[in-house]
Design an enzyme around this catalytic site. Structure first.
Site, PDB file in Angstrom:
ATOM      1  N   VAL A   1      12.407 -12.178   6.382  1.00  0.00           N
ATOM      2  CA  VAL A   1      13.845 -12.762   6.612  1.00  0.00           C
ATOM      3  C   VAL A   1      13.460 -14.388   6.956  1.00  0.00           C
ATOM      4  O   VAL A   1      14.223 -15.234   6.191  1.00  0.00           O
ATOM      5  CB  VAL A   1      14.670 -12.246   7.285  1.00  0.00           C
TER       6      VAL A   1
ATOM      7  N   LYS B   1      -0.127 -16.359  10.643  1.00  0.00           N
ATOM      8  CA  LYS B   1       1.055 -16.816   9.636  1.00  0.00           C
ATOM      9  C   LYS B   1       1.221 -18.274   9.831  1.00  0.00           C
ATOM     10  O   LYS B   1       1.387 -18.932   8.699  1.00  0.00           O
ATOM     11  CB  LYS B   1       2.218 -16.021  10.420  1.00  0.00           C
TER      12      LYS B   1
ATOM     13  N   THR C   1      13.717  -6.297  14.385  1.00  0.00           N
ATOM     14  CA  THR C   1      14.488  -5.553  15.289  1.00  0.00           C
ATOM     15  C   THR C   1      14.195  -4.214  14.922  1.00  0.00           C
ATOM     16  O   THR C   1      15.114  -3.359  14.317  1.00  0.00           O
ATOM     17  CB  THR C   1      16.020  -5.828  15.180  1.00  0.00           C
TER      18      THR C   1
ATOM     19  N   ARG D   1      17.099  -8.679  -0.640  1.00  0.00           N
ATOM     20  CA  ARG D   1      16.508  -7.216  -1.099  1.00  0.00           C
ATOM     21  C   ARG D   1      15.213  -7.736  -1.537  1.00  0.00           C
ATOM     22  O   ARG D   1      14.798  -8.871  -1.932  1.00  0.00           O
ATOM     23  CB  ARG D   1      17.024  -6.910  -2.553  1.00  0.00           C
TER      24      ARG D   1
ATOM     25  N   GLY E   1      15.241   9.387  -7.165  1.00  0.00           N
ATOM     26  CA  GLY E   1      13.663   8.894  -7.028  1.00  0.00           C
ATOM     27  C   GLY E   1      13.184   9.960  -5.914  1.00  0.00           C
ATOM     28  O   GLY E   1      13.459  10.904  -5.413  1.00  0.00           O
TER      29      GLY E   1
ATOM     30  N   CYS F   1      14.325  -1.984   6.076  1.00  0.00           N
ATOM     31  CA  CYS F   1      15.673  -2.266   6.677  1.00  0.00           C
ATOM     32  C   CYS F   1      16.507  -0.881   6.583  1.00  0.00           C
ATOM     33  O   CYS F   1      16.869  -0.316   7.856  1.00  0.00           O
ATOM     34  CB  CYS F   1      16.404  -3.012   5.561  1.00  0.00           C
TER      35      CYS F   1
END
EC number: 1.1.1.22
Length: 452
Positions: free
Chosen positions: A12, A36, A87, A159, A270, A277
């Site tokens: 995100v 990172k 979170t 997404r 599936g 998420c």
């Protein structure tokens, strides 16, 4: 140009940073992970996401992205701070430790800043968190009341696998604001995107995000329940069922070259959902509702059903080849969906662990997931991962597709499936065409396809 600091450089945070930099803002990516920070400054994405690498390189060349460790001076010199930290859930309840740490850093940074500063929460948090946790912590450490600094909740609807596209072309922008000034400042940040803006309260914005994820997760679980009926009924294929359902105009959808669009993308059977998420957010909203004395039986049922999907896939495999002990099983796909390397709560990983428990000899293939990624998150899993598809299926007793990577359609070709010891294919994502295997030695089993 706005100067923006973003705390958290995960899916995100980094995606948001690049989308905002792409419209001319100067963005500082702040993260406690040295690797990172180094990777971003070298224009190398710390994870795989379609299109991310190219955009990062472009923004680095244009000097609109800089990564650093969280720094009070950097935050002070920016106009806006976005909190985009994880979170996770612990014992099915949202864990806010990272949110609290980020809020403390922001509060300390604003203590000696006179100029107005807007704080935006991008992380997914339960209703009341932005106001009562983030706002109060910043107020405590900055010695300013909310309103002297701006406070907004601006959920993301990205997404994985298409996050860059979603960030650059959002279908709506939700802005939950503490007050009018906060909301207006947040609107300015997105004015160049020219997309519908929903202006609302902090708590409503928080709940919109959970509602969205819970809806899509529940649709997937509903789809898989229908697949269970189809598998237990003579001469029924769930793909035919969904082909008809997808043409219903009440779903605001039409079929484009037999590909579902809109909400019908989630009405496909599936082997379950995974990722960062849906699993944690459905658990968190159930826990939050229970704290209010509200029961959510539909969402709870969806969670339970999703947890069973890898076991259902195992049952199909066992019906096809019997005992798994000592047999070579090829698992195709470890990421929870294509075009990402995210293996968090991935059905493919969970299914692989079931195979190991049943003493199968497992070899896995995934175009982007590497062995070190798997061992970092699942240190006790010792399996072979290859990026060579033909090597993966060679002399295999069965191949099981758990991620819908496009290259797995190669299994429809004779020169590919002939590499297998036994041409048994379990299609956990329904990406192959069953009719292709008619009049061939291939035994094809698909989720939601009659086993009778």
């Amino acid at each position: 140009m706005k100067k923006i600091s973003i705390i958290g450089s995960g899916y995100v945070g980094l995606t948001t940073a690049l989308s905002l930099a792409s419209v001319g803002n100067m963005v500082f990516c702040l993260d406690i992970d040295d690797k990172k920070v180094t990777s971003i400054n070298k224009a190398k994405t710390p994870f795989y996401e379609l299109g991310l690498q190219d955009l990062l390189q472009k923004m680095i060349r244009e000097k609109l992205i800089i990564a650093a460790k969280p720094d009070q001076k950097i935050i002070q010199e920016t106009d806006i701070t976005i909190i985009a930290v994880p979170t996770p859930t612990k014992k099915n309840t949202i864990h806010l430790e990272f949110i609290k740490q980020a809020s403390q850093i922001v509060g300390k940074s604003l203590k000696n800043k006179d100029k107005y500063h807007l704080v935006i929460v991008k992380s997914t948090v339960i209703p009341g968190t932005t106001r009562n946790v983030v706002g109060q912590i910043i107020s405590q450490y900055s010695q300013k009341i909310i309103g002297e600094f701006g406070l907004c909740m601006n959920p993301e609807f990205l997404r994985e696998g298409s996050a860059i596209s979603d960030a650059l072309n959002p279908d709506r922008i939700v802005i939950g604001a503490f007050d009018i000034r906060s909301g207006n400042e947040c609107k300015k940040l997105y004015q160049s995107f020219k997309k519908p803006m929903i202006n609302t309260t902090l708590e409503t914005a928080e709940l919109i995000k959970y509602t969205s994820n819970a809806l899509y997760a529940t649709l997937i679980s509903f789809s898989n329940e229908i697949a269970q009926i189809c598998q237990s009924t003579i001469d029924v294929d769930v793909e035919d069922v969904w082909s008809a359902i997808h043409l219903d105009h009440r779903l605001i959808s039409t079929s484009i070259k037999n590909m579902p669009v809109g909400i019908t993308k989630y009405l496909r059977s599936g082997c379950g959902y995974g990722g960062s998420c849906f699993p944690k957010d459905t658990r968190a909203i159930v826990s939050f509702a229970e704290s209010l004395g509200v029961n959510l039986p539909i969402i709870k049922s969806g969670i339970i059903d999703n947890n069973k999907q890898p076991k259902y896939l195992l049952n199909i495999l066992q019906k096809a080849i019997g005992s798994l002990s000592g047999k070579k099983i090829t698992v195709l796909g470890l990421s929870f969906k294509p075009e990402t390397d995210d293996i968090r709560e991935s059905p493919g990983v969970i299914f692989t662990r079931l195979l190991i428990k049943n003493h199968a000899h497992v070899i896995c293939h995934d175009p982007v997931v590497k062995t070190e990624m798997l061992t970092r998150q699942y240190p006790k899993m010792r399996i072979k991962i290859t990026n060579n598809l033909l090597e993966a299926i060679s002399n295999s007793d069965a191949v099981v597709i758990t991620t819908a990577w496009e290259e797995y359609r190669l299994l429809e070709k004779k020169n590919v499936w002939k590499k297998m010891k036994l041409p048994v294919i379990i299609d956990g994502r329904r990406i192959l065409s069953p009719h292709i295997f008619q009049n061939t030695p291939v035994k094809y089993y698909g989720v939601g396809r009659s086993l009778i």
